[in-house]
Design an enzyme around this catalytic site. Structure first.
Site, short mmCIF file in Angstrom:
data_model
loop_
_atom_site.label_atom_id
_atom_site.label_comp_id
_atom_site.label_asym_id
_atom_site.label_seq_id
_atom_site.Cartn_x
_atom_site.Cartn_y
_atom_site.Cartn_z
CB SER A 179 -11.31 6.99 -3.77
OG SER A 179 -10.12 7.49 -3.19
CE LYS A 219 -5.86 1.83 -0.63
NZ LYS A 219 -6.44 1.81 0.68
CE LYS A 244 -3.59 2.47 2.47
NZ LYS A 244 -4.68 2.39 3.43
NE ARG A 287 -6.48 9.81 3.31
CZ ARG A 287 -5.21 10.05 3.06
NH1 ARG A 287 -4.80 11.31 2.93
NH2 ARG A 287 -4.35 9.06 2.94
CE1 TYR A 295 -14.80 2.82 -3.10
CE2 TYR A 295 -12.83 3.15 -4.45
CZ TYR A 295 -13.42 3.03 -3.21
OH TYR A 295 -12.66 3.09 -2.08
NE ARG A 313 -4.30 7.42 5.97
CZ ARG A 313 -5.09 8.06 6.83
NH1 ARG A 313 -4.61 8.53 7.97
NH2 ARG A 313 -6.37 8.25 6.55
C1 PBG Z 1 -7.50 3.68 5.33
C2 PBG Z 1 -7.83 3.35 3.92
C3 PBG Z 1 -7.62 4.19 2.84
C4 PBG Z 1 -8.12 3.53 1.74
C5 PBG Z 1 -8.58 2.30 2.16
N1 PBG Z 1 -8.38 2.19 3.54
C6 PBG Z 1 -7.11 5.57 2.77
C7 PBG Z 1 -5.81 5.93 3.35
O1 PBG Z 1 -4.94 5.10 3.63
O2 PBG Z 1 -5.65 7.12 3.55
C8 PBG Z 1 -8.12 4.10 0.37
C9 PBG Z 1 -9.12 3.57 -0.55
C10 PBG Z 1 -9.42 4.45 -1.70
O3 PBG Z 1 -8.83 5.52 -1.91
O4 PBG Z 1 -10.30 4.06 -2.46
N2 PBG Z 1 -6.76 2.76 6.02
ZN ZN Z 2 -6.59 3.66 8.07
#
Ligand code: PBG
Ligand code: ZN
Length: 325
Positions: A275, A249, A195, A205, A314, A218
């Site tokens: 997203s 991801k 990730k 978010r 999605y 993060r």
């Molecule tokens: C949070 C989480 C995130 C996503 C899935 N779980 C966002 C992040 O790490 O800030 C992102 C999914 C997306 O953007 O569709 N743990």
């Molecule tokens: Zn999280």
């Protein structure tokens, strides 16, 4: 003598021959549909930055999943937005919480659908971070104790796979151990192994209400976009900790990582079309820069061609519609 040219058009000329010879196919069972369960609403609320995406109250979410199942959907990924947030995200393991309610409801009504439950604190903490916050930053190991409680609670409700998404070190091992201790041996783990600290999570978010009080980023725990070998190391580590499935991801900007993992490991790989990727496609469609069906299908074909076994998107319901027409 002049060499005869090879006529590649022969294998492309008609739709029939293209269909017969397709090396990559999208099937309804390739798809996992993410959905947002919000506890404090009575009707679906659209997410402005994600056209076509809604936050659902628990009862409507269950109906939506049942309908989607009838059109071929076989996997869902559940996120929760609680009524109340606090510093430790305690609503996440409330046995009567929205996510738990939806998991139970789906298991009752459509037992055949596979439920992945997101296991993270960021939607449940008032500061929006993925773990327990101290003056020195995130406390990785204190966060693990919370993740174990969440995983246990989701497994009790009937989740098939727990999906720790916070990139905490040791999360897979901690969750595996706690599930086994509770005799949830058959609850699996989908690890968010590769990730990346991506700028493509913005709309999420919004959707998950996990950015409201968000200060900082993060980058301390998600992988930097420059890193390739690190993603492989993380993934190999998660597999050794007991991950049943691993994830890359975002998906579309990290196709090389999917391919490299595919060539190196045997574990099923899940690609997450996140997203921001979804919203970029939707914006292109809205501005007539691309045909909707074509660009959506091309985007998921690219993930599958790179080596993904499953795709979280999605657009899952749109794809089901395209496939059946
Ligand atoms: C949070 C989480 C995130 C996503 C899935 N779980 C966002 C992040 O790490 O800030 C992102 C999914 C997306 O953007 O569709 N743990
Ligand atoms: Zn999280």
């Amino acid at each position: 003598m002049q060499q005869k040219i090879k006529r590649f058009h022969t294998v492309r000329r008609t739709l029939g021959v293209r269909e017969l010879l397709a090396e990559t196919r999208i099937d309804p069972s390739d798809l996992i549909w993410p959905l947002f369960i919000r506890e404090d609403i009575a009707a679906p609320v659209p997410v402005p930055s994600m056209p076509g995406v809604f936050q659902y109250p628990p009862d409507i979410a269950i109906n939506e999943v049942e309908t989607a199942y009838r059109s071929g959907l076989r996997g869902v990924l559940i996120f929760g937005i609680p009524r109340q947030k606090d510093a430790h995200g305690t609503s996440a393991w409330n046995p009567q919480g929205g996510v738990q309610t939806v998991i139970k409801g789906i298991k009752q009504r459509v037992p055949n659908i596979v439920i992945f439950a997101d296991c993270c604190l960021c939607e449940y903490t008032n500061h929006g971070h993925c773990g327990i916050l101290t003056t020195r930053g995130l406390d990785n190991d204190a966060t693990l104790d919370c993740l174990k409680k969440i995983a246990f609670s989701y497994a009790n409700a009937g989740a098939d796979f727990i999906a720790p998404s916070g990139m905490m070190d040791g999360a897979v091992q901690a969750i595996r151990q706690s599930l086994d201790d509770a005799r949830h041996n058959h609850t699996g783990i989908l690890a968010y192994s590769a990730k990346y600290a991506s700028s493509l999570y913005g709309p999420f978010r919004d959707a998950a209400g996990s950015g409201t009080q968000f200060i900082g980023d993060r980058k301390h725990h998600q992988i930097a976009p420059t890193q390739r070998r690190e993603a492989i190391l993380e993934t190999v580590q998660d597999i050794s900790e007991g991950a049943d499935l691993v994830m890359v991801k975002p998906g579309m900007m990290y196709l090389d990582i999917i391919r490299e993992l595919r060539d190196q490991i045997k574990t099923p790989i899940v690609a997450y079309q996140v997203s921001g990727e979804y919203s970029m496609l939707q914006l292109a469609i809205k501005h007539n820069l691309a045909n909707d069906r074509d660009i959506i299908m091309e985007s998921v074909i690219s993930l599958k061609r790179a080596g993904a076994d499953l795709i979280i998107t999605y657009a899952a319901r749109d794809i089901l519609r395209i496939l059946s027409s």
